[in-house]
Design a protein around this motif. Structure first.
Motif, PDB file in Angstrom:
ATOM      1  N   GLN A 127      -3.857  -0.112  -9.074  1.00  0.00           N
ATOM      2  CA  GLN A 127      -5.034   0.020  -8.214  1.00  0.00           C
ATOM      3  C   GLN A 127      -5.558  -1.367  -7.842  1.00  0.00           C
ATOM      4  O   GLN A 127      -5.706  -2.235  -8.702  1.00  0.00           O
ATOM      5  N   TYR A 128      -5.809  -1.543  -6.566  1.00  0.00           N
ATOM      6  CA  TYR A 128      -6.410  -2.770  -6.048  1.00  0.00           C
ATOM      7  C   TYR A 128      -7.861  -2.431  -5.734  1.00  0.00           C
ATOM      8  O   TYR A 128      -8.125  -1.560  -4.913  1.00  0.00           O
ATOM      9  N   ARG A 129      -8.781  -3.089  -6.370  1.00  0.00           N
ATOM     10  CA  ARG A 129     -10.196  -2.728  -6.203  1.00  0.00           C
ATOM     11  C   ARG A 129     -10.838  -3.513  -5.060  1.00  0.00           C
ATOM     12  O   ARG A 129     -10.902  -4.736  -5.071  1.00  0.00           O
ATOM     13  N   PHE A 130     -11.305  -2.762  -4.067  1.00  0.00           N
ATOM     14  CA  PHE A 130     -12.144  -3.335  -3.021  1.00  0.00           C
ATOM     15  C   PHE A 130     -13.597  -3.302  -3.524  1.00  0.00           C
ATOM     16  O   PHE A 130     -14.122  -2.229  -3.812  1.00  0.00           O
TER      17      PHE A 130
ATOM     18  N   ALA B 208     -24.010  -0.807  -3.228  1.00  0.00           N
ATOM     19  CA  ALA B 208     -22.761  -1.570  -3.218  1.00  0.00           C
ATOM     20  C   ALA B 208     -21.583  -0.631  -2.922  1.00  0.00           C
ATOM     21  O   ALA B 208     -21.754   0.586  -2.796  1.00  0.00           O
ATOM     22  N   THR B 209     -20.394  -1.211  -2.823  1.00  0.00           N
ATOM     23  CA  THR B 209     -19.184  -0.418  -2.575  1.00  0.00           C
ATOM     24  C   THR B 209     -18.094  -0.867  -3.528  1.00  0.00           C
ATOM     25  O   THR B 209     -17.833  -2.065  -3.687  1.00  0.00           O
ATOM     26  N   SER B 210     -17.451   0.093  -4.178  1.00  0.00           N
ATOM     27  CA  SER B 210     -16.321  -0.182  -5.059  1.00  0.00           C
ATOM     28  C   SER B 210     -15.304   0.946  -4.883  1.00  0.00           C
ATOM     29  O   SER B 210     -15.573   2.092  -5.275  1.00  0.00           O
ATOM     30  N   VAL B 211     -14.170   0.622  -4.293  1.00  0.00           N
ATOM     31  CA  VAL B 211     -13.146   1.629  -3.991  1.00  0.00           C
ATOM     32  C   VAL B 211     -11.798   1.136  -4.510  1.00  0.00           C
ATOM     33  O   VAL B 211     -11.410  -0.013  -4.284  1.00  0.00           O
ATOM     34  N   ASP B 212     -11.085   2.001  -5.228  1.00  0.00           N
ATOM     35  CA  ASP B 212      -9.755   1.675  -5.723  1.00  0.00           C
ATOM     36  C   ASP B 212      -8.702   2.126  -4.714  1.00  0.00           C
ATOM     37  O   ASP B 212      -8.714   3.270  -4.250  1.00  0.00           O
ATOM     38  N   ALA B 213      -7.795   1.200  -4.387  1.00  0.00           N
ATOM     39  CA  ALA B 213      -6.730   1.475  -3.421  1.00  0.00           C
ATOM     40  C   ALA B 213      -5.385   1.306  -4.112  1.00  0.00           C
ATOM     41  O   ALA B 213      -5.069   0.231  -4.632  1.00  0.00           O
ATOM     42  N   GLU B 214      -4.593   2.351  -4.109  1.00  0.00           N
ATOM     43  CA  GLU B 214      -3.309   2.317  -4.811  1.00  0.00           C
ATOM     44  C   GLU B 214      -2.275   1.489  -4.048  1.00  0.00           C
ATOM     45  O   GLU B 214      -2.172   1.578  -2.825  1.00  0.00           O
ATOM     46  N   TYR B 215      -1.528   0.677  -4.815  1.00  0.00           N
ATOM     47  CA  TYR B 215      -0.382  -0.023  -4.226  1.00  0.00           C
ATOM     48  C   TYR B 215       0.810   0.086  -5.164  1.00  0.00           C
ATOM     49  O   TYR B 215       0.663   0.369  -6.356  1.00  0.00           O
ATOM     50  N   LEU B 216       1.991  -0.113  -4.590  1.00  0.00           N
ATOM     51  CA  LEU B 216       3.224  -0.081  -5.362  1.00  0.00           C
ATOM     52  C   LEU B 216       3.646  -1.522  -5.635  1.00  0.00           C
ATOM     53  O   LEU B 216       3.859  -2.305  -4.716  1.00  0.00           O
TER      54      LEU B 216
ATOM     55  N   TRP C 148       0.839  -1.209   0.000  1.00  0.00           N
ATOM     56  CA  TRP C 148       0.000   0.000   0.000  1.00  0.00           C
ATOM     57  C   TRP C 148       0.870   1.253   0.000  1.00  0.00           C
ATOM     58  O   TRP C 148       1.912   1.297   0.662  1.00  0.00           O
ATOM     59  N   THR C 149       0.438   2.284  -0.730  1.00  0.00           N
ATOM     60  CA  THR C 149       1.181   3.541  -0.793  1.00  0.00           C
ATOM     61  C   THR C 149       0.699   4.511   0.287  1.00  0.00           C
ATOM     62  O   THR C 149      -0.445   4.432   0.735  1.00  0.00           O
ATOM     63  N   PRO C 150       1.563   5.439   0.695  1.00  0.00           N
ATOM     64  CA  PRO C 150       1.161   6.411   1.727  1.00  0.00           C
ATOM     65  C   PRO C 150      -0.036   7.261   1.315  1.00  0.00           C
ATOM     66  O   PRO C 150      -0.903   7.569   2.130  1.00  0.00           O
ATOM     67  N   GLY C 151      -0.095   7.653   0.024  1.00  0.00           N
ATOM     68  CA  GLY C 151      -1.156   8.552  -0.419  1.00  0.00           C
ATOM     69  C   GLY C 151      -2.396   7.874  -0.941  1.00  0.00           C
ATOM     70  O   GLY C 151      -3.392   8.545  -1.234  1.00  0.00           O
TER      71      GLY C 151
END
Length: 278
Positions: free
Chosen positions: A206-209, A262-270, A155-158
Motif C-alpha cells: 500500500q502506498y499512502r497518499f 485531512a486526507t489519508s488514502v491507501d493505494a495498492e501497488y505491485l 499501480w494495480t487495476p483493482g
C-alpha cells in the motif's frame, strides 16, 4: 559491441501519441506533486537492498523522487524521463545536495544506454505509462547487467489509483494504448519480464497518499499539479468537468481514513523484483 535500442519507423499517429504523452507529463508541477509521496518512495527503496556504489538507473524518474533517495544512500545514480522540465528540477536538487546523480532525457522504450550498463534498474510508478510495454520490458532487461536487480512499483487495476483511472476514463476519449495498470497484474508482468529474468517476485503493498487538507482539495491539488489529471479536465467542457470533479471527490471521500479535515488514502501497488538472467 554495446548497442542502444534502435528506433523503428513509427506511424504519424503513433508519433502524435508520443508527443501527447510528453506534453501530458510536462504539464502541472510534478516536483510539487511527488513531494507528498516521499515516504512511500523511501519505503519502496528500503526493501531493495541497494549497496553503496551501485550503478542505478531510475526509469521514468520524474523530478527525481526515488533517484535522489538512492543517491543519498550512496548509489551512483542516473535518472531519465521524457519530461525535460522535471529533469531540470531534479538536477538542481542533486547539485544543491552535492549528490552523485545525473538526470537526462530518455524514453523507457528506447533507453539511451549501453547493454548491461547498470547494476540496478528501477522504476517507481514511471515506466508503466509508456505505450509499448513489451519494449519497456526488453529495455529494462537490456541495460541491466547479468545478475543485476530489476525493480518496479506499479499501480494495480483493482487498487485505489486503478479506480481513479477508471473514473477518469469514463469521461475522456481512449488513449489508444494498453492500460498502464496491466503492469500491476502479476500474470501480465510475468509474461513481459519472465524470459529475461530469474527469481521474479511480485508483492502487493500500500502506498499512502496523505494530505493535510480534505478530499475536495486533494482533487484540486491533483488537477493543478498532476499532468494526466490536468489534461483530462482541460479536455472537458464546464459541465463535464463538474461531473468528473464530483465523482473524484466521492471516490477520495469513500476511501479516506483521516479525520479533522485531512486526507489519508491507501493505494495498492505491485512491487516487482527480479534478477537479470545470465
Amino acid at each position: 559491441m554495446h548497442t542502444t535500442a534502435t528506433q523503428q519507423q513509427n506511424s504519424p499517429e503513433f508519433d502524435a501519441l508520443k508527443a501527447r504523452l510528453k506534453t501530458t507529463w510536462m504539464t502541472g508541477n510534478y516536483d510539487v506533486f511527488s513531494r507528498f509521496m516521499q515516504k512511500g518512495a523511501e519505503e519502496f527503496f528500503s526493501r531493495l537492498g541497494v549497496a553503496p556504489g551501485a550503478r542505478l538507473l531510475d526509469v521514468g524518474c520524474g523530478a527525481g523522487q526515488l533517484a535522489l533517495i538512492a543517491a543519498r544512500a550512496g548509489a551512483q545514480v542516473t535518472g531519465c524521463d521524457i519530461a525535460t522540465n522535471w529533469l531540470e528540477q531534479a538536477n538542481l536538487r542533486a547539485m544543491a545536495e552535492d549528490l552523485d546523480a545525473i538526470f537526462e532525457e530518455g524514453d523507457a522504450e528506447a533507453l539511451p544506454y549501453r547493454d548491461e550498463q547498470f547494476d540496478v534498474v528501477v522504476s517507481l510508478i514511471g515506466a508503466m505509462f509508456a505505450p509499448r510495454p513489451e519494449r519497456v520490458a526488453a529495455e529494462l532487461i537490456r541495460v541491466c547487467r547479468p545478475g543485476g536487480l530489476i525493480a518496479m512499483a506499479n499501480w494495480t487495476p483493482g487498487g485505489f489509483v486503478g479506480q481513479m483511472f477508471k473514473t477518469i476514463a469514463r469521461h475522456i476519449a481512449p488513449s489508444g494504448m494498453p492500460s498502464p495498470v496491466l503492469w500491476g497484474d502479476e500474470a501480465t508482468v510475468r509474461e513481459r519480464l519472465g524470459d529475461g529474468t530469474t527469481g521474479l517476485t511480485c508483492t502487493r503493498h500500500q502506498y499512502r497518499f496523505q494530505y493535510p487538507f480534505p478530499p475536495a482539495q486533494v482533487v484540486e491539488f491533483f488537477r493543478e499539479h498532476y499532468g494526466p489529471m490536468t489534461r483530462a479536465f482541460a479536455s472537458l467542457d464546464g459541465e463535464a468537468q463538474k461531473t468528473l470533479r464530483n465523482e473524484l471527490v466521492q471516490l477520495w471521500t469513500a476511501h479516506n481514513k483521516a479525520v479533522d479535515g485531512a486526507t489519508s488514502v491507501d493505494a495498492e501497488y505491485l512491487e516487482v523484483i527480479a534478477t537479470r538472467g545470465w
